[in-house]
Design an enzyme around this catalytic site. Structure first.
Site, short mmCIF file in Angstrom:
data_model
loop_
_atom_site.label_atom_id
_atom_site.label_comp_id
_atom_site.label_asym_id
_atom_site.label_seq_id
_atom_site.Cartn_x
_atom_site.Cartn_y
_atom_site.Cartn_z
CG HIS A 16 -1.90 1.13 1.24
ND1 HIS A 16 -3.01 1.14 0.42
CD2 HIS A 16 -1.93 2.30 1.94
CE1 HIS A 16 -3.69 2.26 0.64
NE2 HIS A 16 -3.05 2.98 1.54
CB ALA A 27 -9.86 -2.07 2.20
CB ALA A 77 -44.13 -3.01 -2.73
CB SER A 109 -34.10 -5.51 0.05
OG SER A 109 -35.41 -5.43 0.61
CD GLU A 110 -39.62 -9.42 -0.52
OE1 GLU A 110 -39.53 -10.54 -1.03
OE2 GLU A 110 -40.21 -9.19 0.54
CG ASN A 134 -37.04 -3.75 5.54
OD1 ASN A 134 -36.15 -4.46 5.09
ND2 ASN A 134 -38.26 -4.21 5.76
N GLY A 143 -43.20 -15.55 15.71
CA GLY A 143 -42.53 -14.97 16.87
C GLY A 143 -41.79 -13.67 16.61
CE LYS A 201 -31.27 -10.63 14.93
NZ LYS A 201 -29.86 -10.63 15.39
CE1 TYR A 203 -44.59 -13.50 3.08
CE2 TYR A 203 -43.93 -14.70 5.05
CZ TYR A 203 -43.85 -13.58 4.25
OH TYR A 203 -43.01 -12.56 4.59
NE ARG A 237 -35.41 -8.93 2.42
CZ ARG A 237 -36.73 -8.94 2.48
NH1 ARG A 237 -37.39 -7.85 2.79
NH2 ARG A 237 -37.41 -10.05 2.24
#
Length: 661
Positions: free
Chosen positions: A104, A139, A393, A433-434, A492, A530, A534, A613, A619
């Site tokens: 570097h 990095a 959506a 994001s789905e 989200n 429950g 996340k 479902y 995510r």
């Protein structure tokens, strides 16, 4: 010891030659194809490899599984990176039992990142150096094997410092490489608290701002002088480049940008003045400052600037389809805060955008994209940027109305995409994001993460695959027909005007709106499985600022990019979101107007969403593309977002109650 090398530029050649001199067996070299837009003043790694009889490749993505497997088959003992421009993934770093080492161009931990050579000059440093360190998944953060300090003289410019660093690298590697070969390195960890970071520089960063001190501008000239693109300014509409300068403090003060003298050519700055020793016009030749003044038609007392003097630019016309929606109305608000934009919008309602209807730069038509196709095509032709934000959506609709999701989200949007191709218009498309589905990566990366969905009988994936296929269609149009595009993937987003409580009453809303409805009505909060799933919750203001920067598209950095827009620091389970929301609700000043909290109730996803479902456990986005392309990071903490969202809905309920006693 067998080595695989990743290298580019003069430092790459220096590193390879040092390895050969030290007796390493180089199995292969990976480099980059030369960019035709760059000044190729440096040595060719590919040519050196060919001359030494070493196999050389320049893959677009060295972290692709096929290349990882080829490197694994080489069975390297050690890896070296010498100014290779791409990060190596963990799978590659773990292939070499002796480790991986990177050279570097700074004294780490200072100046981690891109272009440290230029940055140390920009910042007026008196020394820099080279560092050989172990590579880790962060990095420039690994343990230091060796360092060599290089003094920066007052007359050093980018090229002279580059040569000094190459010489220092030769000396450093001459000592360090044999030690690695013999297993006798003395490594020390970096002090991460002292780390500084610098980003990629572009030619635009060479702009001279005469409001800055003369020393600052002189440092900039040194940092980007030939063979780099050069520091530049404007005399009227004429661009000129400054190759060499000196600071003057022996002249009377004048307004920044004022030409104090033309022979020599001296320009006033905020503190002192800058003498332009050599430079050139944009299409001219290298010349002395006095001749440059003649070529530009400058006289004493004239004023030059950092930007060209041009005619007033026409406002950018932005077409937003679905302008009354959550993203659409917030984006409209942000665009109207900037005088450079004129907005054309279509939607089936106007309640969220009623506050903009009187603006002369906002043009709204009430309509449906599945009906008003001629209006849409006309305005795509008329506008500069197109954002088709219309989509179903909400998860319950994926299982309840899968064909309607396909018809609206895919078929109607495909027509819009084809019109953008037809009229050569830039499209900013809301992916999702789905699309990552059940990806197992810790952080979902736009360029490397796999897109994993469930079986056909799980119809909740129809939204994900519709969006994914449109992403691929847009990418293909960009590749084959030069369609200008950016794909953005919201993670989200939350905030005021997200859905509405009526939508929540029929289950057709996002999670937080449904939770707020439960609190307002005094019904139990239902936690699907429950509430362990996340998500990373992102404040709408953060998301809109990123989207605004995509529309701005400075230096074309967003063209052809996929950009996650989310807040990886705001990760929480749905249950944690509900608990945070409840705490905010209990301390809200309007709390007494609503029923008591009815508790939590755990339910199975099939009971709530239906048999089609399938849920996603986590995510979490990688936002490296957003940082690189937009210079953007999210700022708003999750609790603040929850408070603002809750407050908006509670006060909306209050207004309704006041109107209906």
């Amino acid at each position: 010891m067998k080595a695989v090398v990743f290298a580019y530029h003069d430092m790459g050649c220096t590193g390879i030659q040092s390895l050969l001199d030290a007796g390493y067996d180089i199995a292969a070299i990976f480099t980059h194809p030369d960019n035709p837009g760059e000044n190729h003043f440096f040595g060719s790694v590919a040519r050196l490899a060919a001359e030494q009889g070493i196999p050389v490749w320049a893959p677009e993505d060295v972290n692709h599984p096929l290349w990882i497997e080829r490197i694994r088959e080489m069975k390297p003992d050690v890896l070296f990176s010498f100014y290779y421009r791409n990060l190596l993934g963990d799978e590659i770093l773990n292939l070499a039992p002796k480790g991986a080492f990177n050279l570097h161009g700074s004294l780490l931990p200072k100046y981690r990142g891109r272009a440290p050579l230029n940055w140390v000059l920009v910042n007026g440093e008196s020394e820099t150096g080279v560092t050989l360190h172990r590579m880790v998944n962060r990095a420039d953060a690994g343990d230091i094997v060796a360092q060599q300090t290089v003094a920066i003289g007052p007359d050093d410019a980018a090229l002279t410092l580059h040569r000094k660093l190459c010489a220092a690298a030769t000396e450093l590697l001459g000592q360090a490489l044999p030690a690695i070969l013999e297993g006798k390195t003395a490594e020390r960890p970096q002090d991460h608290s002292q780390a500084t970071y610098v980003g990629r520089r572009t030619p635009e960063d060479g702009r001279l701002d005469w409001e800055q001190p003369a020393q600052t501008l002189h440092n900039l000239v040194r940092a980007v002088s030939d063979p780099w693109p050069g520091a530049f300014g404007y005399a009227g509409a004429n661009k000129f480049i400054v190759w060499k300068s000196r600071v003057r403090h022996d002249l009377p003060a004048a307004k920044p940008g004022t030409v104090i003298s033309v022979a020599p050519l001296i320009v006033a700055c905020q503190d002192g003045a800058l003498e332009i020793v050599t430079g050139q016009t944009e299409r001219g030749v290298y010349m002395q400052g006095a001749q440059l003044a003649q070529a530009l038609g400058l006289v004493s007392g004239a004023v030059i600037s950092s930007k060209p003097v041009v005619a007033i630019k026409r406002r950018t016309r932005v077409l937003i389809l679905g302008v009354n929606g959550f993203i659409g109305n917030h984006l409209t608000e942000r665009l109207l805060q900037d005088d450079n934009y004129e907005i054309y919008g279509l939607d089936i309602g106007s309640d969220a955008i009623s506050r903009f209807l009187e603006s002369p730069r906002f043009h709204f038509v009430e309509g449906d994209i599945s009906i008003h196709s001629e209006w849409i095509e006309y305005h795509i032709k008329k506008c500069d940027v197109v954002l088709p934000l219309v989509a179903i959506a909400t998860p319950i609709e994926y299982t309840r109305n899968p064909l309607r999701v396909f018809e609206l989200d895919f078929e109607e949007n495909l027509k819009i995409i084809r019109d953008c191709v037809k009229y050569n218009k830039r499209i900013i498309f809301p992916s999702t994001s789905e699309v990552y589905g059940m990806c197992t990566d810790k952080n979902f990366d736009e360029d490397t993460s796999n897109l994993v969905v469930g079986p056909i009988n799980k119809q909740r994936w129809i939204y994900s695959v519709s969006k994914q296929l449109l992403d691929r269609v847009i990418w293909a149009y960009g590749d084959k027909y030069d369609l200008k595009f950016t794909l953005f993937r919201p993670f989200n987003w939350m905030g005021p005007r997200l859905d509405n409580l009526n939508a929540a009453r029929i289950g057709s809303s996002r999670a937080i709106t449904q939770l707020i409805l439960n609190l307002v009505e005094g019904s139990p909060i239902k936690l699907i499985e429950g509430g362990k799933q996340k998500r990373c919750f992102t404040d709408i203001s953060d998301g809109i600022e990123a989207l605004f920067r995509i529309i701005e598209n400075k230096d074309g950095r967003c063209d052809g990019q996929i950009i996650n827009i989310g807040n990886p620091e705001n990760e929480a389970s749905i249950k944690e979101l509900a608990e945070m929301l409840l705490a905010c609700f209990e301390r809200h000043p309007l709390r007494d107007r609503f029923p008591p909290f009815a508790g939590f109730r755990e339910v199975e996803s099939s009971d709530y969403y239906g048999k089609g479902y399938q849920d996603v456990e986590h995510r979490k986005p990688s936002i490296r593309n957003a940082k690189r392309c937009l210079n953007w990071e999210p700022k708003v903490e999750m609790e603040e977002t929850v408070e603002h969202t809750l407050d908006f809905f509670l006060r909306t309920v209050e207004l309704v109650d006041d109107k209906n006693p």
